[in-house]
Enzyme design. Structure first.
Site, mmCIF file in Angstrom:
data_model
loop_
_atom_site.group_PDB
_atom_site.id
_atom_site.type_symbol
_atom_site.label_atom_id
_atom_site.label_comp_id
_atom_site.label_asym_id
_atom_site.label_seq_id
_atom_site.Cartn_x
_atom_site.Cartn_y
_atom_site.Cartn_z
ATOM 1 N N TYR A 461 0.842 -1.194 0.000
ATOM 2 C CA TYR A 461 0.000 0.000 0.000
ATOM 3 C C TYR A 461 0.883 1.252 0.000
ATOM 4 O O TYR A 461 0.980 1.943 -0.972
ATOM 5 C CB TYR A 461 -0.958 -0.006 1.199
ATOM 6 C CG TYR A 461 -1.859 1.208 1.261
ATOM 7 C CD1 TYR A 461 -1.606 2.250 2.139
ATOM 8 C CD2 TYR A 461 -2.959 1.331 0.415
ATOM 9 C CE1 TYR A 461 -2.417 3.387 2.185
ATOM 10 C CE2 TYR A 461 -3.778 2.455 0.438
ATOM 11 C CZ TYR A 461 -3.497 3.474 1.336
ATOM 12 O OH TYR A 461 -4.291 4.595 1.362
ATOM 13 N N SER A 542 -6.112 1.584 -4.502
ATOM 14 C CA SER A 542 -6.184 3.003 -4.176
ATOM 15 C C SER A 542 -4.801 3.647 -4.197
ATOM 16 O O SER A 542 -4.181 3.656 -5.273
ATOM 17 C CB SER A 542 -6.882 3.153 -2.816
ATOM 18 O OG SER A 542 -7.448 4.415 -2.749
ATOM 19 N N ASP A 627 -17.350 5.005 -7.445
ATOM 20 C CA ASP A 627 -16.210 5.257 -6.555
ATOM 21 C C ASP A 627 -16.002 6.765 -6.484
ATOM 22 O O ASP A 627 -15.478 7.386 -7.418
ATOM 23 C CB ASP A 627 -14.941 4.578 -7.096
ATOM 24 C CG ASP A 627 -13.772 4.734 -6.110
ATOM 25 O OD1 ASP A 627 -12.737 4.068 -6.287
ATOM 26 O OD2 ASP A 627 -13.909 5.548 -5.155
ATOM 27 N N HIS A 666 -15.549 2.428 -3.911
ATOM 28 C CA HIS A 666 -14.138 2.299 -3.557
ATOM 29 C C HIS A 666 -13.843 0.987 -2.851
ATOM 30 O O HIS A 666 -12.686 0.579 -2.772
ATOM 31 C CB HIS A 666 -13.744 3.482 -2.668
ATOM 32 C CG HIS A 666 -12.265 3.703 -2.605
ATOM 33 N ND1 HIS A 666 -11.490 3.907 -3.722
ATOM 34 C CD2 HIS A 666 -11.411 3.731 -1.567
ATOM 35 C CE1 HIS A 666 -10.238 4.062 -3.372
ATOM 36 N NE2 HIS A 666 -10.161 3.955 -2.062
HETATM 37 O O1 LIG Z 1 -9.644 10.533 1.527
HETATM 38 C C1 LIG Z 1 -9.542 9.964 2.576
HETATM 39 N N1 LIG Z 1 -8.533 9.183 2.953
HETATM 40 C C2 LIG Z 1 -7.444 8.945 2.039
HETATM 41 C C3 LIG Z 1 -7.867 7.944 0.973
HETATM 42 O O2 LIG Z 1 -8.930 7.350 1.048
HETATM 43 N N2 LIG Z 1 -7.025 7.752 -0.040
HETATM 44 C C4 LIG Z 1 -5.765 8.416 -0.230
HETATM 45 C C5 LIG Z 1 -5.322 8.056 -1.625
HETATM 46 C C6 LIG Z 1 -6.422 7.280 -2.230
HETATM 47 C C7 LIG Z 1 -7.310 6.812 -1.107
HETATM 48 C C8 LIG Z 1 -6.929 5.393 -0.632
HETATM 49 O O3 LIG Z 1 -5.756 5.088 -0.590
HETATM 50 O O4 LIG Z 1 -7.857 4.668 -0.202
HETATM 51 O O5 LIG Z 1 -10.506 10.001 3.535
HETATM 52 C C9 LIG Z 1 -11.621 10.890 3.301
HETATM 53 C C10 LIG Z 1 -12.542 10.598 4.433
HETATM 54 C C11 LIG Z 1 -13.362 9.484 4.342
HETATM 55 C C12 LIG Z 1 -14.218 9.182 5.391
HETATM 56 C C13 LIG Z 1 -14.244 10.005 6.522
HETATM 57 C C14 LIG Z 1 -13.375 11.107 6.602
HETATM 58 C C15 LIG Z 1 -12.520 11.406 5.554
#
Ligand SMILES: O=C(NCC(=O)N1CCC[C@H]1C(=O)O)OCc1ccccc1
Length: 696
Positions: A461, A542, A627, A666
Site C-alpha cells: 500500500y 487506491s 467510486d 471504492h
Molecule cells: O480521503 C480519505 N482518505 C485517504 C484515501 O482514502 N485515499 C488516499 C489516496 C487514495 C485513497 C486510498 O488510498 O484509499 O478520507 C476521506 C474521508 C473518508 C471518510 C471520513 C473522513 C474522511
C-alpha cells in the site's frame, strides 16, 4: 507574467492530456469507452477454463460465519454477524451475552442486490435510539436514519447530503451532531466527481425534520475543512477537531450545558491552533481531556490537557512515547483504566494502563497478528477484542477487568476445508535501495521448495500512515493453497508501521522510496528463489493502485502480472475531484511548482513509455462507477494511455485491460457476492497471465 505563473504555464504547457474527455462520467463518449473496455475484458476473464472452479472454491472458503465483538448499549448487547455468504452483515441484539440473539437491523432487506450498507452508527447514551448511516453502491455519501431500539420503529426523518461525518449524541439522548454539505449541487450518488467543500457541523433533534437542523459549527474561511466532532465520555463537552487533508488537525471545545437548546452557533474555545500534529480525543477525567497525539512523538503518546487551563506548557504526558512501538489506539475502560494497542514490528500488542498515572497494569497476550476490532467503554469493566492473522480467521476474547481473570475465548471463528497447519507465516526484513530495512510477511506451505518455480502474489500500500498488518484474506489463501503460491505483504514506507518516520519516509519528495521499497521486495523474492519475474504478480488498491502502476512504469521487466484496484493515476489532477484535495498531505499538489516536478516524475498517467526491451506485464485495472473516493477517471485515462502507447506494438503480447464495475464504489460496504466476483477476476487474471494450473 509572474515567474511562478510563467513556470507553471511552461510546465503544464509541456504536459499533454489527450484523454481529458474521459473525466466526464456522464458524456456519451465516456460511457461508450467504458462499455467498449468491459466488452473486451469480461469475455477475456470469463474465457478462463478454471474460472468456475476458482469461483466455487472462493465461495466455499468465504462461507464461514463472521462476527464482530459484542458491545453493550443500554442494557443490551449488540454484535454484527454474517452467516458466511450474506451480502451484508446483520446487526443482532441480545439481552445477555449468552441470550438468544434477535435480528436488530438486517441491511440485506434494504436492497435486492445487497448494495445498501451500514456505513456508520452510534447508539444514544442510554441505548434507547440507534442512529445509523446507509450508503448505496459503495459511495462515501450516506443518509442518516434513526430507530427506536425497544420497538424497532423508525423515526420519520432521513438526513441527506451527509459525507465524511461523525455521529455523536448529546447525553440527554435528544439528538446528534453530524457533518453535511448543504451547498453541494447536482448529483450526490457517488457517480459525480465534483469536489466536496464547505462542510457544516449540524445538530439534529430526533423526531424533527432535517430542515429544522441548525448549523452549530462552520469555518467559512476554510472550505476544505472536514469537522470532526465528539461529545466527551461524561457528556459535558463537545470536542471539535477540524482536519484539512489526511493528517494534522486542530482542537476546539465547548461546554454542553444541560438543557442547552443547540439552536445557534456554538462559542468554541481553541486549544490547538497549528496544523502540525494529530490529536485524537480518547476520554476525559473531569476537565482533564486525554488525547492520542504525535506532537513531538512520532510513535504517538497520550497527553492530558486541562480544558480549563489548556496552554501548551500545562499539557502533561499520560503515556509517554514508546521508543520503538507505535501507539495505534487507546480506549478508556472500567472507570480508571485504558487499553492501549501498540504496533510492534507490524504485529499488535495489547496492554491495560491506569488512567490516573498511565502506568502499565497488565498485558493481554496475543499471537503474531492483529487486533481488528475492540469493544469497551469507560463505564464498563468488561472488554472484548478480536484477533486475526493470515491463517487465523478470528478469535474474540472477553475479559472483565474488575478481577484478575485471564481473557476467555468468547468465540473462535472456524473455516471449513482449510487446514491452516499446512502453512506458515514468516516475517523477514529485506534491504531497500537506500539501505533501509523493510519488513515483509511471507505466507506459504510448510513444505514449499524454494527453487524459483512458485508463483508469488506481492501486496503493498505505502501511504497515509496506514499500517498493513496481518489479516485473514480468502483470495490470498486460495492463491497459496490452489496455485501453490507464496503470499508476500511488504510493509513499505509511507505507511504507519513505524510511526511518523515511516510515513514521512514515503511521502512528498520521499514518495519514490515507496516504489523502491516495493521493487526491492520483488527483487528479494527473486534473489531468494521464491519465484521469477514471469511468476511474480503484484496487487494494490487506491494509493496501492498508484504503487502498482508506478512500479510497472518504472520496472516493466520485474513483474509477470499487475493488478491495480481503484488507483490514483493522474498525479497532476487528483486534487480536482471529490475528496482528492485531502491527499495533498501525502502527495503535495501540482499547483505548487516544486511538487509539480516531483509528481510528474512518478505519475502513472504521465510515465507510460515503450520499454527499451521486452514489454509491459499483463496489467489489469479495476474501478467502479460509484467510486467517489478515487474517481474512475484515473483508471480510464491510464488504460487509454497504456493501450494507445503500447497496445499496437508487436512485442506487447501481454494484455492491458480494465474492468469497470457497476453499482460499486471504492470498496467499503461492497456486498459479498460482488467481492467474490472481483476476487475471481483477480485470481483468473493471475492464472491466465502467469500460465498457472489451478489445483482443487
Ligand atoms: O480521503 C480519505 N482518505 C485517504 C484515501 O482514502 N485515499 C488516499 C489516496 C487514495 C485513497 C486510498 O488510498 O484509499 O478520507 C476521506 C474521508 C473518508 C471518510 C471520513 C473522513 C474522511
Amino acid at each position: 507574467m509572474l515567474p511562478l505563473v510563467w513556470l507553471r504555464k511552461r510546465c503544464q504547457g509541456l504536459v499533454k492530456d489527450p484523454y481529458r474527455w474521459l473525466e466526464d462520467p456522464d458524456s456519451e463518449e465516456t460511457k461508450a469507452f467504458v462499455d467498449a473496455q468491459n466488452a473486451i475484458t469480461k469475455p477475456y476473464l470469463e474465457s478462463c477454463k478454471a474460472r468456475q472452479d476458482i469461483y466455487e472454491r472462493l465461495k466455499q472458503l468465504w462461507d464461514f460465519p463472521k462476527y464482530s465483538c459484542p458491545a453493550r448499549y443500554g442494557d443490551k448487547y449488540y454484535f454484527y454477524k454474517n452467516t458466511g455468504l450474506q451480502n451484508q452483515s446483520v446487526l443482532y441484539v441480545q439481552d445477555t451475552l449468552d441470550g438468544e440473539p434477535r435480528v436488530f437491523l438486517d441491511p440485506n432487506t434494504l436492497s435486492e442486490d445487497g448494495t445498501v450498507a451500514i456505513s456508520s452508527s452510534e447508539f444514544s447514551e442510554d441505548g434507547s435510539i440507534f442512529a445509523y448511516g446507509l450508503s448505496s453502491s459503495g459511495s462515501d455519501w450516506c443518509t442518516i436514519h434513526f430507530m427506536n431500539t425497544k420497538t424497532g420503529e423508525k423515526y420519520p426523518e432521513i438526513l441527506e447530503k451527509v459525507k465524511y461525518s461523525p455521529i455523536t449524541w448529546t447525553h440527554d439522548n435528544r439528538g446528534i451532531f453530524y457533518g453535511c454539505y448543504p451547498e453541494q449541487k447536482g448529483k450526490t450518488d457517488g457517480s459525480e466527481t465534483e469536489s466536496n467543500i464547505n462542510q457544516k457541523l449540524c445538530y439534529h433533534v430526533v423526531g424533527t425534520p432535517q430542515s429544522k437542523d441548525v448549523i452549530v459549527v462552520e469555518f467559512l474561511e476554510e472550505p476544505l475543512w472536514r469537522i470532526g466532532a465528539q461529545v466527551s465520555d461524561c457528556g459535558k463537552w463537545l470536542i471539535i477537531t477540524p482536519v484539512k487533508d489526511c493528517r494534522d488537525n486542530l482542537v476546539y471545545f465547548t461546554e454542553l450545558k444541560p438543557g442547552m437548546q443547540l439552536n445557534e452557533k456554538l462559542q468554541l474555545t481553541q486549544v490547538v491552533d497549528k496544523l502540525e500534529a494529530d490529536y485524537e480525543y480518547v476520554t476525559n477525567d473531569g476537565t482533564k481531556a486525554i488525547f492520542r497525539t504525535n506532537k513531538g512523538a512520532p510513535n504517538y503518546k497520550l497527553i492530558a490537557i486541562d480544558l480549563l487551563d489548556y496552554k501548551q506548557e500545562k499539557w502533561v504526558d499520560l503515556l509517554p512515547e514508546h521508543p520503538d512501538n507505535v501507539l495505534d489506539w487507546a480506549c478508556a475502560v472500567d472507570g480508571n483504566k485504558f487499553v492501549a494497542c501498540y504496533i510492534e514490528h507490524v504485529k499488535s500488542v495489547l496492554q491495560v494502563h491506569s488512567l490516573i498515572n498511565g502506568e502499565k497494569l497488565r498485558s493481554l497476550p496475543l499471537d503474531v497478528g492483529t487486533i481488528v476490532n475492540f469493544a469497551g467503554q469507560k463505564k464498563y469493566s468488561e472488554i472484548f477484542y478480536q484477533f486475526k492473522s493470515f491463517l487465523i480467521p478470528g478469535i474474540i476474547y472477553r475479559v472483565d477487568l474488575k478481577n484478575e481473570e485471564e481473557p476467555q475465548v468468547l468465540r473462535e471463528i472456524k473455516v471449513k476445508n482449510f487446514d491452516a497447519c499446512l502453512y506458515k507465516t514468516d516475517q523477514i526484513f529485506y534491504t531497500s535501495k537506500d539501505g533501509t530495512k523493510i519488513p515483509m510477511f511471507i505466507v506459504m506451505r510448510h513444505d514449499a521448495v524454494l527453487d524459483g518455480s512458485m508463483p508469488v502474489l506481492l501486496y503493498g500500500y505505502g501511504g497515509f500512515n496506514v499500517s498493513i498488518q496481518p489479516t485473514f484474506g480468502v483470495t490470498k489463501l486460495v492463491f497459496v493453497q490452489h496455485l501453490n503460491g507464496v503470499l508476500a505483504v511488504a510493509n513499505i514506507r509511507g505507511g504507519g508501521e513505524y510511526g511518523e518516520k515511516w510515513h514521512n519516509g514515503g511521502r512528498f519528495f520521499n514518495k519514490q522510496n515507496v516504489f523502491d521499497d516495493f521493487q526491492c521486495a520483488a527483487e528479494y523474492l527473486i534473489e531468494n528463489k521464491y519465484t521469477t519475474s514471469s511468476k511474480l504478480s503484484i496487487l494494490g488498491a487506491s494509493n496501492g493502485g498508484l504503487l502498482i502502476a508506478a512500479c510497472v512504469n518504472q520496472r516493466p521487466d520485474l513483474f509477470g502480472a499487475a493488478i491495480a484496484q481503484v488507483g490514483v493515476m493522474d498525479m497532476l489532477r487528483f486534487h480536482k475531484f471529490t475528496i482528492g484535495v485531502a491527499w495533498v498531505s501525502d502527495y503535495g499538489s501540482s499547483d505548487d511548482p516544486k511538487h509539480f516536478e516531483n509528481l510528474l516524475k512518478y505519475s502513472p498517467l504521465h510515465n507510460v513509455k515503450v520499454p527499451e526491451s521486452g514489454q509491459y506485464p499483463a496489467t489489469l485495472l479495476l474501478t467502479a462507477d460509484h467510486d467517489d473516493r478515487v474517481v474512475p477517471l484515473h483508471s480510464l485515462k491510464l488504460i487509454a494511455t497504456l493501450q494507445n502507447t503500447l497496445g499496437n506494438l508487436p512485442q506487447q503480447t501481454n494484455p492491458l485491460l480494465i474492468k469497470i464495475e457497476t453499482k460499486a464504489g471504492h470498496g467499503g460496504g461492497k456486498p459479498t457476492m460482488k467481492v467474490i466476483e472481483e476476487s475471481t477476476d483477480i485470481l483468473v487474471f493471475i492464472v491466465k497471465s502467469l500460465g498457472l494450473e489451478f489445483k482443487l
